[in-house]
Design an enzyme around this catalytic site. Structure first.
Site, mmCIF file in Angstrom:
data_model
loop_
_atom_site.group_PDB
_atom_site.id
_atom_site.type_symbol
_atom_site.label_atom_id
_atom_site.label_comp_id
_atom_site.label_asym_id
_atom_site.label_seq_id
_atom_site.Cartn_x
_atom_site.Cartn_y
_atom_site.Cartn_z
ATOM 1 C CG LEU A 178 -1.863 -1.207 1.361
ATOM 2 C CD1 LEU A 178 -2.769 -1.031 2.571
ATOM 3 C CD2 LEU A 178 -2.691 -1.417 0.099
ATOM 4 C CG HIS A 203 -3.214 1.298 -2.259
ATOM 5 N ND1 HIS A 203 -1.863 1.180 -2.477
ATOM 6 C CD2 HIS A 203 -3.820 0.549 -3.226
ATOM 7 C CE1 HIS A 203 -1.651 0.386 -3.517
ATOM 8 N NE2 HIS A 203 -2.815 -0.005 -3.992
ATOM 9 C CB SER A 258 2.740 2.494 -9.220
ATOM 10 O OG SER A 258 2.721 1.129 -9.557
#
Length: 312
Positions: free
Chosen positions: A41, A45, A202
């Site tokens: 995460l 997120h 990412s």
């Protein structure tokens, strides 16, 4: 949110235990928000989880690295897995009620070999918007995504679900999945979170060295240039894309000249219709577009997109 939620966060690892826990909120008529993730995460997120908590009193996050969306030669084995840290981050938000950690054998009872011809069981494909863009390079990807998301929706039974804009095509595929399969779920798309230099956050950014991160921004810069061209009234696809190609080519050349030990390689740049995802030759006045692309930085493939006069 109070610290009570932190203390009562439920870690559930089986489908029966999750369904048993979920049942109470049906009886209480409490709305459930769901954020499906593959873990590792980051702030993107966490931002989705925060949004989820603003919509519903109950928030569920799943962490499951889905084998079905990886091809035989992709990075399933080395995909970052940071469960302890992920749980720590989720607890720190004080708004997550449950983290669902299913096992591969439960999600795919017939097994899930990566070779499609060896797979058994039920799979879902969203035709028409899965084959282009990301689907060209990763032909099995959206079949795997659609299948696992449908399974998770069936297990979690959420009222609302949250996905990130960085995966624009995925958002289009999931929205179609929800509509076509009549899931009673409202989908929300959260804006892409970026590093200070513009690089889209990412999980795969962990593969990049600091030097790679500096040059990975070429993709974002190319997409921004194309969007700026649209904003100034340019509507011709070739002219728009040529400006983006120039930026990528310049960065590629610099990396090569400096002999940095890695290469940049463009996969694609796209200006596509927001609904059909087909490439636009001319962008009509008043119409929108998804400007997207993928770039290999060394062996790591990064993706990004910007929206012009449209939403997902």
């Amino acid at each position: 949110m109070s610290s009570q939620k932190e203390q009562s966060i439920k870690i559930l690892e089986t489908i029966p235990s999750f369904r048993s826990w979920r049942q109470q909120f049906i009886k209480q008529d409490k709305q459930v928000a769901f954020v499906p993730t593959m873990g590792s995460l980051h702030e993107g997120h966490l931002n989705l989880v925060k949004q989820a908590s603003e919509h519903c009193p109950i928030v569920v996050v799943s962490i499951f690295v889905n084998p079905a969306q990886f091809g035989p030669n992709e990075d399933l084995d080395k995909y970052p897995r940071t469960l302890s840290h992920d749980l720590e981050l989720l607890r720190s938000l004080n708004c997550v009620d449950s983290v669902f950690l299913p096992k591969v054998k439960d999600i795919y009872p017939s097994g899930i070999p990566l070779e499609i011809e060896k797979q058994k069981g039920t799979f879902i494909e969203v035709k028409g918007i899965s084959h282009q863009l990301e689907g060209t390079t990763r032909p099995l990807f959206f079949r795997g995504v659609s299948t696992v998301v449908a399974k998770l929706f069936n297990i979690v039974q959420p009222n609302h679900t949250f996905f990130g804009q960085k995966d624009a095509q995925q958002c289009a595929v999931i929205r179609a999945l929800i509509s076509d399969l009549h899931f009673p779920i409202e989908m929300h798309v959260g804006a892409t979170k970026r590093e200070h230099n513009g690089l889209a956050m990412s999980s795969r950014n962990q593969y990049l060295t600091p030097e790679m991160r500096n040059y990975a921004t070429a993709l974002y810069n190319a997409l921004t240039t194309i969007k700026n061209g649209l904003g100034k009234g340019e509507r011709n696809r070739e002219i728009l894309l040529s400006k983006g190609y120039e930026i990528i080519e310049e960065a590629t050349k610099t990396v090569k000249e400096k002999n940095l030990g890695f290469e940049l390689k463009l996969d694609y740049l796209s200006v596509a219709d927001p609904t059909t995802l087909e490439e636009l030759q001319e962008i009509e006045e008043g119409k929108g577009a998804i400007i997207s692309g993928a770039l290999f930085v060394g062996t790591t493939r990064i993706i990004d997109n910007l929206l012009f006069n449209c939403t997902l």
